[in-house]
Design a protein around this motif. Sequence first.
Motif, mmCIF file in Angstrom:
data_model
loop_
_atom_site.group_PDB
_atom_site.id
_atom_site.type_symbol
_atom_site.label_atom_id
_atom_site.label_comp_id
_atom_site.label_asym_id
_atom_site.label_seq_id
_atom_site.Cartn_x
_atom_site.Cartn_y
_atom_site.Cartn_z
ATOM 1 N N GLN A 33 0.677 -1.348 0.028
ATOM 2 C CA GLN A 33 0.101 -0.042 0.173
ATOM 3 C C GLN A 33 1.006 1.357 -0.131
ATOM 4 O O GLN A 33 2.022 1.216 0.373
ATOM 5 N N GLN A 34 0.207 2.269 -0.557
ATOM 6 C CA GLN A 34 0.868 3.608 -0.526
ATOM 7 C C GLN A 34 0.331 4.407 0.616
ATOM 8 O O GLN A 34 -0.243 4.088 1.731
ATOM 9 N N TYR A 35 0.617 5.692 0.626
ATOM 10 C CA TYR A 35 0.115 6.651 1.968
ATOM 11 C C TYR A 35 -1.327 7.102 1.949
ATOM 12 O O TYR A 35 -1.677 7.724 2.774
ATOM 13 N N SER A 36 -1.998 6.865 0.513
ATOM 14 C CA SER A 36 -3.319 7.385 0.732
ATOM 15 C C SER A 36 -4.145 6.840 1.937
ATOM 16 O O SER A 36 -4.951 7.878 2.320
ATOM 17 N N GLN A 37 -3.856 5.795 2.588
ATOM 18 C CA GLN A 37 -4.682 5.371 3.613
ATOM 19 C C GLN A 37 -4.468 6.079 5.120
ATOM 20 O O GLN A 37 -5.586 6.227 5.724
ATOM 21 N N ILE A 38 -3.275 6.492 5.239
ATOM 22 C CA ILE A 38 -3.087 7.017 6.345
ATOM 23 C C ILE A 38 -3.657 8.633 6.066
ATOM 24 O O ILE A 38 -3.954 9.062 7.346
ATOM 25 N N TYR A 39 -3.484 9.053 5.167
ATOM 26 C CA TYR A 39 -4.135 10.370 4.903
ATOM 27 C C TYR A 39 -5.536 10.328 5.108
ATOM 28 O O TYR A 39 -6.158 11.095 5.693
ATOM 29 N N PHE A 40 -6.032 9.348 4.525
ATOM 30 C CA PHE A 40 -7.343 9.204 4.647
ATOM 31 C C PHE A 40 -7.582 9.069 6.019
ATOM 32 O O PHE A 40 -8.993 9.698 6.800
ATOM 33 N N ALA A 41 -7.165 8.120 7.029
ATOM 34 C CA ALA A 41 -7.507 7.936 8.345
ATOM 35 C C ALA A 41 -7.422 9.353 9.044
ATOM 36 O O ALA A 41 -8.247 9.572 9.893
ATOM 37 N N ARG A 42 -6.381 9.718 8.655
ATOM 38 C CA ARG A 42 -6.110 11.394 9.285
ATOM 39 C C ARG A 42 -7.288 12.334 9.272
ATOM 40 O O ARG A 42 -7.696 12.859 10.161
ATOM 41 N N LEU A 43 -7.630 12.152 7.839
ATOM 42 C CA LEU A 43 -8.650 13.225 7.542
ATOM 43 C C LEU A 43 -9.827 12.915 8.181
ATOM 44 O O LEU A 43 -10.731 13.558 8.594
ATOM 45 N N HIS A 44 -10.256 11.585 8.148
ATOM 46 C CA HIS A 44 -11.527 11.177 8.620
ATOM 47 C C HIS A 44 -11.767 11.504 10.186
ATOM 48 O O HIS A 44 -12.590 12.037 10.563
ATOM 49 N N MET A 45 -10.700 11.192 11.007
ATOM 50 C CA MET A 45 -10.466 11.442 12.477
ATOM 51 C C MET A 45 -10.718 12.786 12.745
ATOM 52 O O MET A 45 -11.334 13.145 13.682
ATOM 53 N N MET A 46 -9.919 13.628 11.942
ATOM 54 C CA MET A 46 -9.945 15.001 12.315
ATOM 55 C C MET A 46 -11.127 15.831 11.746
ATOM 56 O O MET A 46 -11.498 16.609 12.638
ATOM 57 N N ARG A 47 -11.799 15.224 10.684
ATOM 58 C CA ARG A 47 -12.835 15.724 10.230
ATOM 59 C C ARG A 47 -14.085 15.654 11.031
ATOM 60 O O ARG A 47 -14.972 16.568 11.512
ATOM 61 N N THR A 48 -14.033 14.404 11.863
ATOM 62 C CA THR A 48 -15.191 13.988 12.612
ATOM 63 C C THR A 48 -15.222 14.970 13.551
ATOM 64 O O THR A 48 -16.088 15.660 14.272
ATOM 65 N N LEU A 49 -14.189 15.396 14.174
ATOM 66 C CA LEU A 49 -13.696 16.026 15.339
ATOM 67 C C LEU A 49 -13.981 17.360 15.048
ATOM 68 O O LEU A 49 -14.594 18.219 15.852
ATOM 69 N N LEU A 50 -13.638 17.996 14.076
ATOM 70 C CA LEU A 50 -13.767 19.523 13.463
ATOM 71 C C LEU A 50 -15.094 19.745 13.241
ATOM 72 O O LEU A 50 -15.735 20.904 13.713
ATOM 73 N N TYR A 51 -16.120 18.676 12.780
ATOM 74 C CA TYR A 51 -17.392 18.950 12.739
ATOM 75 C C TYR A 51 -18.121 19.064 13.908
ATOM 76 O O TYR A 51 -19.005 19.843 13.993
ATOM 77 N N SER A 52 -17.589 18.543 14.874
ATOM 78 C CA SER A 52 -18.186 18.618 16.247
ATOM 79 C C SER A 52 -18.016 19.972 16.683
ATOM 80 O O SER A 52 -18.538 20.353 17.523
ATOM 81 N N LEU A 53 -16.625 20.552 16.359
ATOM 82 C CA LEU A 53 -16.310 22.014 16.944
ATOM 83 C C LEU A 53 -16.854 23.076 16.184
ATOM 84 O O LEU A 53 -16.935 23.959 16.698
ATOM 85 N N VAL A 54 -17.283 22.911 14.915
ATOM 86 C CA VAL A 54 -17.826 23.855 14.130
ATOM 87 C C VAL A 54 -19.046 24.716 14.611
ATOM 88 O O VAL A 54 -19.217 25.744 14.438
ATOM 89 N N PRO A 55 -19.824 23.636 15.162
ATOM 90 C CA PRO A 55 -21.176 24.553 15.423
ATOM 91 C C PRO A 55 -20.863 25.670 16.797
ATOM 92 O O PRO A 55 -21.480 26.491 16.986
#
Lengths: 439, 396
Positions: A33-55
């Motif tokens: 595998q290449q690195y897309s998966q670690i980037y995706f995991a990072r985006l997914h985790m952080m985005r979930t978190l940021l979505y909770s902070l945006v409101p």
Amino acid sequence: MEVDSQKQPQRKQSSYLSLDENFEIQKEVYRGQQYSQIYFARLHMMRTLLYSLVPNWKSHLPVCTVLGLEEGKECIIVGTLYKHMKLKPCILDEYSKERSVTPLVKPHNFMHQDDYLVLEDESGRVKLGGTMLSPSVYVTGVVVALHGKETTAGDFFVEDVLEAGLPPQIERLLKSREDKYVVFVSGLSIGSSCSNPLQFQLLVDHITGHLGDEEEQGLAAEIVRLVIAGNSVEISRGLLNGQNLASKDQSRLSEPIKELDILLTQIAASLPLDIMPGSSDPANFSLPQQPLNRCLFPGSATYNTFRSCNNPHCFELDNIRFLGTSGQNIDDLAKYSEAENKLDILERTLRWRHLAPTAPNTLGCYPFTDRDPFLIDSCPHVYFVGNQEKYETRMLEGLEGQLVRLICIPRFCETGVAVMLNIRNLECHTLTFGTQISS
Amino acid sequence: MFCGISASFVKRNVDGTAARVAAAQPNSVGISGLSKHNSAEGNAPLPLQQNKVLQSSSKVAQQSPSVVKDVKSESVGGGVHGLSSKPSADKEKIPSLPSNKMKGQNDKNSAGSGGSLANLWVRASTKPKPSGVPETDSDSVQNPNVSADAQICAREAVEDDNSDVDAQEVNFTRASNGESYRKRRVVFDFSDEDEYEDAVNLASPDPPKKKSSLDSKQNSKSVVPEMSNLILDKPNKDEIRVKEERTTKEEETLLVSKSTNGGHSSSVKFENQLPDTDLSSKDKVTDAARNSPKRRKVLKTRIDERGREVNEVVWEGEETEVKNVESDMPKKMESGTTNADTNIVTNTNNRPAAAKKSPAVGRSAPSNPGGKAGNKKAGNAKDPKQGNILSFFKRA
């Protein structure tokens, strides 16, 4: 003649809990595998978190994806930053027929005034405009939420930025009121020309209680742990060029490690120690570095006080959470961003909740498939980085009452400085060792 | 100054059992971070204490730094090493101290111990894998008490890899020439193949077996006797095996090019050079090849069902070899079959099951460049088997 055992101070102890499981790679399987998966995991985790902070930040604005941007419509987008850098070294440049005489890689910093930022999510990417987001501060790999709107030129004009901010911190339960110290040292570089064996021996003697009067020894008895943050040995580069080694050179290869083992044995016989690998140690290159093999330390590894750890290293002592690295993450950030001092960079990584955002872009790391182990989900109480130019420290306060002691541990071979931290109050001071032999 | 701090929680693992680092002798001088005197478990910490004494006393009598360091390192090493030996109660232990290292400790050091920590390292690098075979060779030279030491060595080698017993002053030359030195082999456990079906084997391959030899000099020597045996066999077998050898050989080199060039190898080069280098190094193979009916290699290019460009080198009349030189470089290489006579070459996937006729191919091939690099200078870009990556960037 016996030393009166009643007057002998007992070394203090702390409860230790290792949290390095996240940084182990034994269970990982490499399937090409290449690195897309670690980037995706990072985006997914952080985005979930940021979505909770945006409101809490700007609740009135809609959140959309990059492709869903409409010209002129104010909204919030969340994605991974990518910084296009003019001077970033590219592997293909090495083979270009138009190579110029100047060396390809500048060691210090690859910043350029023409650098610009791009925000990327699964749907697409958009160039960022405006002055709110400074390309000199941010690096590729940071996940943020941006408030702004798309311009006619197709850029996204940034009006405001939301970073994840300091993660929540588990409240520090003070177990006792007594002083207990943790000593940090890094960059011993045993085997290098600049390392002075006497200096480190002095340090060892001091913390094991061989020096000083009773009062000194009493102070030394309050040291509960030694943490060695990387670059403990330096093996001569001339021996590592791939040629077969003559037998006399083979012993030269292992001399530094032998010397280190002897010193570590003295320490391990007296107090618990954690040794982390660094960029010059015989460990794997990419982060997370795996613990130095115990067979390298035949003398000291037999002690239950000896512990070989990962880099990054996370552990708890008396419920105080420590997190730190041997320096690769911060050094890489310093190459690709600007900061007044290293403590600022340390602070940024905490606010971005990521130990090494430039991994895997410019910092080697393992291609994880299902997680990003460098995400910081719980705020440490002590956050350290090894192998820095000088000792620096700062107490960082978070918005939710988090308190973090930031420590830059200097290279011992160059400075003779070790850092002593009191876990009762998170105060820091230095131990400086000099060996001037007057003629 | 003596160490004034006691740490009862410090334990040392001696022969698999955790032993508290305790003071056993009542008349020992100085405590060096060890536990209290009245500890019942005395497991040979004496040398450590004594060496600390030596350490501190040498500090008091201040000498030049280098001397201090030497004494200290030796004594520490000796002490530690002493700890690694069996407890003092063990009568079998014979104190075989290199006398020049432990001068000041003979009277106190009744718990026999070997040499210094440095010897621990020497031993570690020269001793073979723990196989239970006592090293009587090395022991008999320096130690008159061969049998007991050998037993202890064997036992401890099996039990505890960390510690060492009675390390002798072994030269490094012995390591390379001695019979007791064995090459370390990496053992792969393929038991859970299913789970790791598509896992890329990142480990170093085994050195090639005799059957599928490479064209390096050292291997050709081992091949030659093998080949002479083959020649004596029936001609049919001979032919087939030779063919197998040759195709194996070529597959290996193809794999070499594949794995090192990342798909940008010029396959035409192989066609021209393979037969030459093949035949030049192995005379017997050449003879055998000439004995077989003359064949010619022809390069054919076609697109297979997956859209990959496949270059086939076809022998007129007999088998075909498939070289999967792909133009789009998929990450996972799979074996593609053309016809029943084809030798299949799998590229990056070095599983033993993948290659049909030559099981050792996958594992042996990538070691080719390693072997070459060992024989030639490192970084030699003129290796004829590999395409030069710079050829990808055409010179103006």
